[in-house]
Design an enzyme around this catalytic site. Structure first.
Site, PDB file in Angstrom:
ATOM      1  N   ARG A  99      -6.311   1.656 -15.557  1.00  0.00           N
ATOM      2  CA  ARG A  99      -6.477   2.408 -14.298  1.00  0.00           C
ATOM      3  C   ARG A  99      -7.301   3.694 -14.446  1.00  0.00           C
ATOM      4  O   ARG A  99      -8.175   3.952 -13.621  1.00  0.00           O
ATOM      5  CB  ARG A  99      -5.106   2.709 -13.664  1.00  0.00           C
ATOM      6  CG  ARG A  99      -4.281   1.458 -13.366  1.00  0.00           C
ATOM      7  CD  ARG A  99      -3.057   1.735 -12.503  1.00  0.00           C
ATOM      8  NE  ARG A  99      -3.442   2.063 -11.156  1.00  0.00           N
ATOM      9  CZ  ARG A  99      -3.362   3.283 -10.641  1.00  0.00           C
ATOM     10  NH1 ARG A  99      -2.877   4.282 -11.357  1.00  0.00           N
ATOM     11  NH2 ARG A  99      -3.749   3.500  -9.415  1.00  0.00           N
ATOM     12  N   GLU A 104       4.436  -6.312   1.890  1.00  0.00           N
ATOM     13  CA  GLU A 104       4.048  -6.781   0.556  1.00  0.00           C
ATOM     14  C   GLU A 104       3.955  -5.606  -0.422  1.00  0.00           C
ATOM     15  O   GLU A 104       2.890  -5.330  -0.972  1.00  0.00           O
ATOM     16  CB  GLU A 104       2.674  -7.473   0.640  1.00  0.00           C
ATOM     17  CG  GLU A 104       2.654  -8.624   1.625  1.00  0.00           C
ATOM     18  CD  GLU A 104       1.248  -9.155   1.916  1.00  0.00           C
ATOM     19  OE1 GLU A 104       1.143 -10.285   2.411  1.00  0.00           O
ATOM     20  OE2 GLU A 104       0.262  -8.432   1.654  1.00  0.00           O
ATOM     21  N   PRO A 105       5.051  -4.892  -0.629  1.00  0.00           N
ATOM     22  CA  PRO A 105       4.973  -3.721  -1.515  1.00  0.00           C
ATOM     23  C   PRO A 105       4.902  -4.120  -2.983  1.00  0.00           C
ATOM     24  O   PRO A 105       5.662  -4.972  -3.443  1.00  0.00           O
ATOM     25  CB  PRO A 105       6.291  -2.995  -1.223  1.00  0.00           C
ATOM     26  CG  PRO A 105       7.226  -4.082  -0.809  1.00  0.00           C
ATOM     27  CD  PRO A 105       6.409  -5.136  -0.122  1.00  0.00           C
ATOM     28  N   GLY A 106       3.973  -3.520  -3.694  1.00  0.00           N
ATOM     29  CA  GLY A 106       3.885  -3.757  -5.132  1.00  0.00           C
ATOM     30  C   GLY A 106       4.124  -2.457  -5.874  1.00  0.00           C
ATOM     31  O   GLY A 106       5.152  -2.243  -6.518  1.00  0.00           O
ATOM     32  N   ARG A 107       3.171  -1.520  -5.725  1.00  0.00           N
ATOM     33  CA  ARG A 107       3.229  -0.249  -6.432  1.00  0.00           C
ATOM     34  C   ARG A 107       4.515   0.523  -6.138  1.00  0.00           C
ATOM     35  O   ARG A 107       5.122   1.092  -7.039  1.00  0.00           O
ATOM     36  CB  ARG A 107       2.026   0.608  -5.997  1.00  0.00           C
ATOM     37  CG  ARG A 107       1.845   1.881  -6.776  1.00  0.00           C
ATOM     38  CD  ARG A 107       0.746   2.739  -6.142  1.00  0.00           C
ATOM     39  NE  ARG A 107      -0.407   2.004  -5.723  1.00  0.00           N
ATOM     40  CZ  ARG A 107      -1.514   1.843  -6.450  1.00  0.00           C
ATOM     41  NH1 ARG A 107      -1.604   2.388  -7.634  1.00  0.00           N
ATOM     42  NH2 ARG A 107      -2.534   1.145  -5.974  1.00  0.00           N
ATOM     43  N   GLY A 138       0.768  -1.240   0.000  1.00  0.00           N
ATOM     44  CA  GLY A 138       0.000   0.000   0.000  1.00  0.00           C
ATOM     45  C   GLY A 138       0.797   1.287   0.000  1.00  0.00           C
ATOM     46  O   GLY A 138       0.205   2.358  -0.138  1.00  0.00           O
ATOM     47  N   TYR A 173     -10.511   3.447 -12.174  1.00  0.00           N
ATOM     48  CA  TYR A 173     -10.462   4.161 -10.879  1.00  0.00           C
ATOM     49  C   TYR A 173     -10.368   5.677 -11.059  1.00  0.00           C
ATOM     50  O   TYR A 173     -10.042   6.371 -10.088  1.00  0.00           O
ATOM     51  CB  TYR A 173      -9.229   3.748 -10.072  1.00  0.00           C
ATOM     52  CG  TYR A 173      -8.887   2.286 -10.010  1.00  0.00           C
ATOM     53  CD1 TYR A 173      -9.696   1.383  -9.318  1.00  0.00           C
ATOM     54  CD2 TYR A 173      -7.725   1.801 -10.603  1.00  0.00           C
ATOM     55  CE1 TYR A 173      -9.351   0.047  -9.235  1.00  0.00           C
ATOM     56  CE2 TYR A 173      -7.372   0.464 -10.516  1.00  0.00           C
ATOM     57  CZ  TYR A 173      -8.189  -0.401  -9.844  1.00  0.00           C
ATOM     58  OH  TYR A 173      -7.844  -1.719  -9.758  1.00  0.00           O
ATOM     59  N   CYS A 229     -13.716   1.193 -28.321  1.00  0.00           N
ATOM     60  CA  CYS A 229     -15.085   1.692 -28.439  1.00  0.00           C
ATOM     61  C   CYS A 229     -15.763   1.767 -27.077  1.00  0.00           C
ATOM     62  O   CYS A 229     -16.684   0.994 -26.772  1.00  0.00           O
ATOM     63  CB  CYS A 229     -15.867   0.795 -29.390  1.00  0.00           C
ATOM     64  SG  CYS A 229     -15.132   0.866 -31.021  1.00  0.00           S
ATOM     65  N   GLU A 230     -15.265   2.645 -26.250  1.00  0.00           N
ATOM     66  CA  GLU A 230     -15.829   2.911 -24.917  1.00  0.00           C
ATOM     67  C   GLU A 230     -15.510   4.370 -24.603  1.00  0.00           C
ATOM     68  O   GLU A 230     -14.366   4.805 -24.821  1.00  0.00           O
ATOM     69  CB  GLU A 230     -15.118   2.072 -23.835  1.00  0.00           C
ATOM     70  CG  GLU A 230     -15.260   0.593 -23.950  1.00  0.00           C
ATOM     71  CD  GLU A 230     -16.418   0.025 -23.134  1.00  0.00           C
ATOM     72  OE1 GLU A 230     -17.123   0.783 -22.449  1.00  0.00           O
ATOM     73  OE2 GLU A 230     -16.607  -1.201 -23.223  1.00  0.00           O
TER      74      GLU A 230
HETATM   75  N1  LLP Z   1      -0.955  -7.118  -0.177  1.00  0.00           N
HETATM   76  C1  LLP Z   1      -2.275  -7.305  -0.357  1.00  0.00           C
HETATM   77  C2  LLP Z   1      -2.970  -8.246   0.510  1.00  0.00           C
HETATM   78  C3  LLP Z   1      -2.952  -6.592  -1.362  1.00  0.00           C
HETATM   79  O1  LLP Z   1      -4.263  -6.771  -1.514  1.00  0.00           O
HETATM   80  C4  LLP Z   1      -2.237  -5.691  -2.181  1.00  0.00           C
HETATM   81  C5  LLP Z   1      -2.913  -4.951  -3.240  1.00  0.00           C
HETATM   82  C6  LLP Z   1      -0.863  -5.536  -1.960  1.00  0.00           C
HETATM   83  C7  LLP Z   1      -0.253  -6.266  -0.951  1.00  0.00           C
HETATM   84  C8  LLP Z   1      -0.005  -4.623  -2.792  1.00  0.00           C
HETATM   85  O2  LLP Z   1      -0.392  -3.310  -2.671  1.00  0.00           O
HETATM   86  P1  LLP Z   1       0.558  -2.150  -3.252  1.00  0.00           P
HETATM   87  O3  LLP Z   1       1.819  -2.139  -2.444  1.00  0.00           O
HETATM   88  O4  LLP Z   1       0.807  -2.433  -4.671  1.00  0.00           O
HETATM   89  O5  LLP Z   1      -0.216  -0.895  -3.066  1.00  0.00           O
HETATM   90  N2  LLP Z   1      -5.274  -2.237  -9.150  1.00  0.00           N
HETATM   91  C9  LLP Z   1      -5.239  -1.177  -8.161  1.00  0.00           C
HETATM   92  C10 LLP Z   1      -4.547  -1.583  -6.889  1.00  0.00           C
HETATM   93  C11 LLP Z   1      -5.150  -2.811  -6.271  1.00  0.00           C
HETATM   94  C12 LLP Z   1      -4.380  -3.281  -5.088  1.00  0.00           C
HETATM   95  C13 LLP Z   1      -4.840  -4.634  -4.669  1.00  0.00           C
HETATM   96  N3  LLP Z   1      -4.125  -5.165  -3.552  1.00  0.00           N
HETATM   97  C14 LLP Z   1      -4.576   0.046  -8.787  1.00  0.00           C
HETATM   98  O6  LLP Z   1      -4.247  -0.015  -9.952  1.00  0.00           O
HETATM   99  O7  LLP Z   1      -4.426   1.060  -8.130  1.00  0.00           O
END
Ligand code: LLP
Length: 423
Positions: free
Chosen positions: A312, A273-276, A239, A316, A352-353
């Site tokens: 996105r 659990e960093p993704g973004r 997050g 969103y 086409c949206e």
């Molecule tokens: N851990 C869990 C349990 C999660 O549900 C998520 C994201 C993460 C880690 C990773 O979160 P991050 O560090 O990437 O913020 N598609 C949306 C974001 C959906 C996130 C879903 N869960 C977007 O494009 O903003």
């Protein structure tokens, strides 16, 4: 650091001119910087080092094997939410005994696969799931290590579609239910409670939600230890926000300031659990202007990046900075600026949206047919959420490392589009 920089009026990714990549590999094109990926991971590894953490890169953000391999080689582990993601991290050479598995709907097959991989822990989201893990573990003569995913009822002030830690979301369970499940785990020799898990939402641009959540975690860990559980892990999910518009993203050290002391107080190890935070600003989407048109008092820049490539904005209302690859005007520090010589335009795709757009009302220099545009901050939840809607083959993905270029995913073809269909 910023791996995507303008030099002499041309956008570069590390040491490679983006226009050269577009000429060679076509558009739309995802480009990732290896140095930026490693820099982002390194920031987190360093900021949280005192907690002896296992950083689990969240595969859902960008699951390309080249990205996963880059993470694996740099010592990251992985957060997966499906059997498919677990398969990917295995393919990337990961040590699956450090992998965590979240998600509200794990099937028996996925649980079995995860137990075969001897994963570090399941983030359990319901009683029914706990029962399923126990049953599958028993049938295999194994013990499932679990962390209870708590819904801490904290408002992280994210988009309503990406908040997860508030009462009423489908994720996790409230504290009372978690307490009951903790008792159930004690009574079952095929389960072991090794931690607690919370994920508050995404993206989060303040530290307060993490401070509140980690304080709650300390209390809960103490209570579970008093029941006889050996709790050694606190998982605070992902997050961490990033800069989409200017410098709004915080460095990892700011989050660490409010998290690390609590984890130490609890005497636990930390999982994140960093993704973004890792992938977001490590990737861009390059597209080419097909036409421009003026209609209804508006300027439309129609380019070949569609909502199938980057959903996105449509999904969103997300804001991505869009700027030419070879601009006639220097890129302003703030993506919402209205510099002289620019005109407000909607940057739309060919699908086409009406919601097929990358940016709306954005002040851009004059654009012509054939000009290249860069959509920034597209490394996370870009390609991973792409589709072939309107029968558009998926974009190619490139990984840049200094002046080295690797095709991380070849562009799909029309043949690929129908390859799995019968008829
Ligand atoms: N851990 C869990 C349990 C999660 O549900 C998520 C994201 C993460 C880690 C990773 O979160 P991050 O560090 O990437 O913020 N598609 C949306 C974001 C959906 C996130 C879903 N869960 C977007 O494009 O903003």
């Amino acid at each position: 650091m910023n791996a995507f920089e303008y030099r002499d009026g041309q956008l570069y990714c590390e040491d490679v001119a983006v226009a050269d990549l577009a000429a060679e590999y076509g558009t739309p094109l995802y480009i990732y910087s290896k140095a930026q990926l490693l820099h982002q991971l390194g920031q987190i590894q360093e900021a949280f080092a005192e907690t002896d953490p296992v950083i689990c890169y969240s595969v859902k953000a960008n699951s390309n094997l080249a990205v996963l391999k880059t993470m694996n080689e740099a010592g990251s582990s992985f957060d997966v939410v499906s059997g498919g993601e677990l398969y990917r991290v295995k393919q990337a050479g990961a040590d699956t005994t450090r992998v965590v598995f979240a998600g509200v709907g794990k099937t028996d097959e996925e649980i079995r696969f995860a137990l075969e991989c001897d994963i570090l822990k399941f983030d359990v989201e319901s009683e029914a799931e706990l029962d399923a893990i126990a049953a599958v573990a028993e049938s295999m003569g194994k013990v499932g290590r679990v962390a209870l995913r708590l819904n801490p009822d904290i408002d992280a002030k994210t988009h309503e579609k990406t908040t997860t830690g508030k009462k009423g979301n489908k994720f996790g369970m409230d504290i009372e239910r978690a307490n009951q499940l903790a008792d159930k785990v004690l009574a079952n020799p095929h389960l072991k409670l090794s931690g607690i898990h919370m994920h508050l939402g995404s993206p989060i641009l303040t530290t307060e939600p993490y401070e509140k959540a980690s304080k709650k975690a300390v209390e809960i860990v103490a209570a579970y230890r008093a029941k006889g559980h050996e709790i050694s892990w606190i998982n605070l999910g992902g997050g961490f926000g990033i800069s989409y518009k200017h410098e709004e993203g915080l460095p990892a050290s700011e989050y660490a300031k409010v998290i690390v002391p609590q984890i130490k107080e609890a005497g636990c190890r930390l999982t994140l659990e960093p993704g973004r935070f890792i992938a977001g600003n490590s990737g861009v989407l390059i597209s080419k202007v097909i036409f421009t048109k003026r209609e209804g008092g508006k300027l439309f820049i129609i380019q070949d990046g569609g909502m199938n490539d980057l959903v996105r904005p449509a999904m969103y209302d997300s804001f991505h900075r869009v700027w030419p690859v070879a601009p006639s005007i220097e890129m302003p520090a703030n993506a919402e600026a209205t510099p002289d010589g620019c005109e407000a335009a909607d940057v739309v795709g060919p699908i086409c949206e009406s919601c097929d757009y990358l940016a709306k009302g954005r002040h851009l220099p004059p654009m012509q047919r054939g000009d290249l545009l860069c959509t920034f901050s597209a490394g996370a939840y870009g390609s991973a959420m792409s589709s072939t809607y309107n029968s558009r083959p998926r974009a190619a993905e490139i990984l840049v490392d200094g002046s080295n270029v690797t095709v991380a995913r070849r562009r799909e073809t029309y043949e690929d589009l129908v390859a799995h269909e019968i008829g």
